[in-house]
Design a protein around this motif. Structure first.
Motif, PDB file in Angstrom:
ATOM      1  N   THR A   8     -24.188 -13.563  -1.083  1.00  0.00           N
ATOM      2  CA  THR A   8     -25.495 -14.104  -0.724  1.00  0.00           C
ATOM      3  C   THR A   8     -26.545 -13.300  -1.476  1.00  0.00           C
ATOM      4  O   THR A   8     -26.615 -12.074  -1.322  1.00  0.00           O
ATOM      5  N   ILE A   9     -27.336 -13.988  -2.281  1.00  0.00           N
ATOM      6  CA  ILE A   9     -28.313 -13.345  -3.142  1.00  0.00           C
ATOM      7  C   ILE A   9     -29.716 -13.831  -2.790  1.00  0.00           C
ATOM      8  O   ILE A   9     -29.940 -15.037  -2.618  1.00  0.00           O
ATOM      9  N   LEU A  29     -22.766 -19.310 -10.575  1.00  0.00           N
ATOM     10  CA  LEU A  29     -21.666 -18.339 -10.516  1.00  0.00           C
ATOM     11  C   LEU A  29     -21.072 -18.222  -9.123  1.00  0.00           C
ATOM     12  O   LEU A  29     -20.245 -17.352  -8.867  1.00  0.00           O
ATOM     13  N   GLY A  30     -21.498 -19.114  -8.202  1.00  0.00           N
ATOM     14  CA  GLY A  30     -20.844 -19.217  -6.903  1.00  0.00           C
ATOM     15  C   GLY A  30     -21.577 -18.630  -5.726  1.00  0.00           C
ATOM     16  O   GLY A  30     -21.076 -18.682  -4.600  1.00  0.00           O
ATOM     17  N   ALA A  31     -22.764 -18.063  -5.932  1.00  0.00           N
ATOM     18  CA  ALA A  31     -23.487 -17.438  -4.827  1.00  0.00           C
ATOM     19  C   ALA A  31     -24.259 -18.454  -4.003  1.00  0.00           C
ATOM     20  O   ALA A  31     -24.624 -19.529  -4.492  1.00  0.00           O
ATOM     21  N   LYS A  32     -24.512 -18.093  -2.757  1.00  0.00           N
ATOM     22  CA  LYS A  32     -25.518 -18.771  -1.946  1.00  0.00           C
ATOM     23  C   LYS A  32     -26.824 -18.031  -2.208  1.00  0.00           C
ATOM     24  O   LYS A  32     -26.871 -16.800  -2.100  1.00  0.00           O
ATOM     25  N   VAL A  33     -27.882 -18.774  -2.539  1.00  0.00           N
ATOM     26  CA  VAL A  33     -29.091 -18.147  -3.051  1.00  0.00           C
ATOM     27  C   VAL A  33     -30.295 -18.477  -2.177  1.00  0.00           C
ATOM     28  O   VAL A  33     -30.554 -19.644  -1.867  1.00  0.00           O
ATOM     29  N   GLY A  51     -30.210 -27.494  -6.454  1.00  0.00           N
ATOM     30  CA  GLY A  51     -28.980 -27.909  -5.784  1.00  0.00           C
ATOM     31  C   GLY A  51     -28.764 -27.281  -4.426  1.00  0.00           C
ATOM     32  O   GLY A  51     -29.547 -26.441  -3.966  1.00  0.00           O
ATOM     33  N   GLU A  52     -27.689 -27.662  -3.805  1.00  0.00           N
ATOM     34  CA  GLU A  52     -27.451 -27.322  -2.401  1.00  0.00           C
ATOM     35  C   GLU A  52     -27.153 -25.843  -2.174  1.00  0.00           C
ATOM     36  O   GLU A  52     -27.229 -25.354  -1.039  1.00  0.00           O
ATOM     37  N   ARG A  53     -26.803 -25.104  -3.202  1.00  0.00           N
ATOM     38  CA  ARG A  53     -26.513 -23.687  -3.027  1.00  0.00           C
ATOM     39  C   ARG A  53     -27.784 -22.834  -2.991  1.00  0.00           C
ATOM     40  O   ARG A  53     -27.717 -21.627  -2.765  1.00  0.00           O
ATOM     41  N   VAL A  54     -28.948 -23.458  -3.218  1.00  0.00           N
ATOM     42  CA  VAL A  54     -30.221 -22.735  -3.273  1.00  0.00           C
ATOM     43  C   VAL A  54     -31.134 -23.225  -2.154  1.00  0.00           C
ATOM     44  O   VAL A  54     -31.360 -24.430  -2.012  1.00  0.00           O
TER      45      VAL A  54
END
Length: 249
Positions: A8-9, A29-33, A51-54
């Protein structure tokens, strides 16, 4: 291969320019941001585009309580912070003899104190489990003579590089790595403004770069992602000049 999977970044000052590129790279690179910026910024729209990871979180780096509360929310939503990028900053210029005190105070509050407060809160949260911090400095904060009139910006970015060294040594036994990245001239809205206001200076910047071009935000983001990753486990207290060789020319 660099991977930020399962991390988690949190990135400050991330609504545009280098900050949004950092968020994109970390997510790729795979992190949740956690993309953080002021409430009236474009952070929400930028996060949606990435996108959904941010996820966007409004946060003011000059407000210690806001930093604490926001990191608490991020950890509740996305999991314990494993990496934080203290990237928020501003760069108003002006001749030193005429530089207004209120402008000086604002630059120091955001670029220097804001970085300290962000890193301090992250350190509290990472204490006992480890993590990585990256502080955004600048070639203006290195021992490089510049023709530009940016006394407050340069002084604040020099402080950021030194903070990375001090924190990196102090927190090493806690498993917390702290490094800084010092970008050179990067293709951002700040550079666009310079091109518009002083095209000759913009050309001088390019000519001064040994690689004969300005850098892309993604290139700074790649260095940041490396420093956040386990691949950089041996590096702490360092400032990496991502400047196309400018500071060595």
């Amino acid at each position: 291969m660099i991977s930020l999977a399962d991390k988690t970044i949190l990135v400050t000052g991330a609504a545009g320019g280098i900050g949004s590129a950092m968020c994109r790279t970390c997510a790729d690179l795979g992190a949740k941001v956690a993309l953080t910026d002021l409430a009236d910024s474009d952070g929400g729209d930028v996060a949606d585009d990435l996108g959904e990871r941010v996820t966007f979180y409004a946060m003011d780096v000059t407000d210690q309580d806001d930093i604490r509360n926001t990191m608490e929310r991020v950890e509740g939503d996305l999991g314990p912070l494993s990496g934080v990028v203290a990237n928020a900053g501003i760069a108003p210029t002006g001749p030193t003899m005429d530089y207004p005190k209120d402008t000086w105070d604002k630059v120091i509050a955001i670029n220097q104190t804001g970085v300290f407060l962000t890193a301090q809160e992250a350190g509290h949260r990472m204490n006992g489990r480890g993590g990585a911090l990256v502080l955004t400095s600048s070639i203006a904060g290195l021992s490089v003579v510049h023709p530009e009139t940016h006394i407050a910006y340069g002084a604040s970015k020099a402080a950021v590089a030194h903070m990375a060294a001090l924190m990196g040594v102090e927190w090493a036994q806690k498993g917390i790595r702290v490094n800084a990245v010092a970008p050179g001239y990067v293709d951002t809205p700040i550079l666009d403004a310079v091109k518009k206001d002083d095209p000759e200076m913009a050309e001088e910047w390019v000519d001064a770069m040994p690689i004969k071009r300005v850098l892309r935000p993604e290139e700074i983001a790649n260095v940041t992602a490396f420093l956040l990753s386990d691949a950089a486990s041996a590096i702490t207290g360092a400032t990496i000049a991502a400047d196309g060789g400018y500071s060595k020319a």
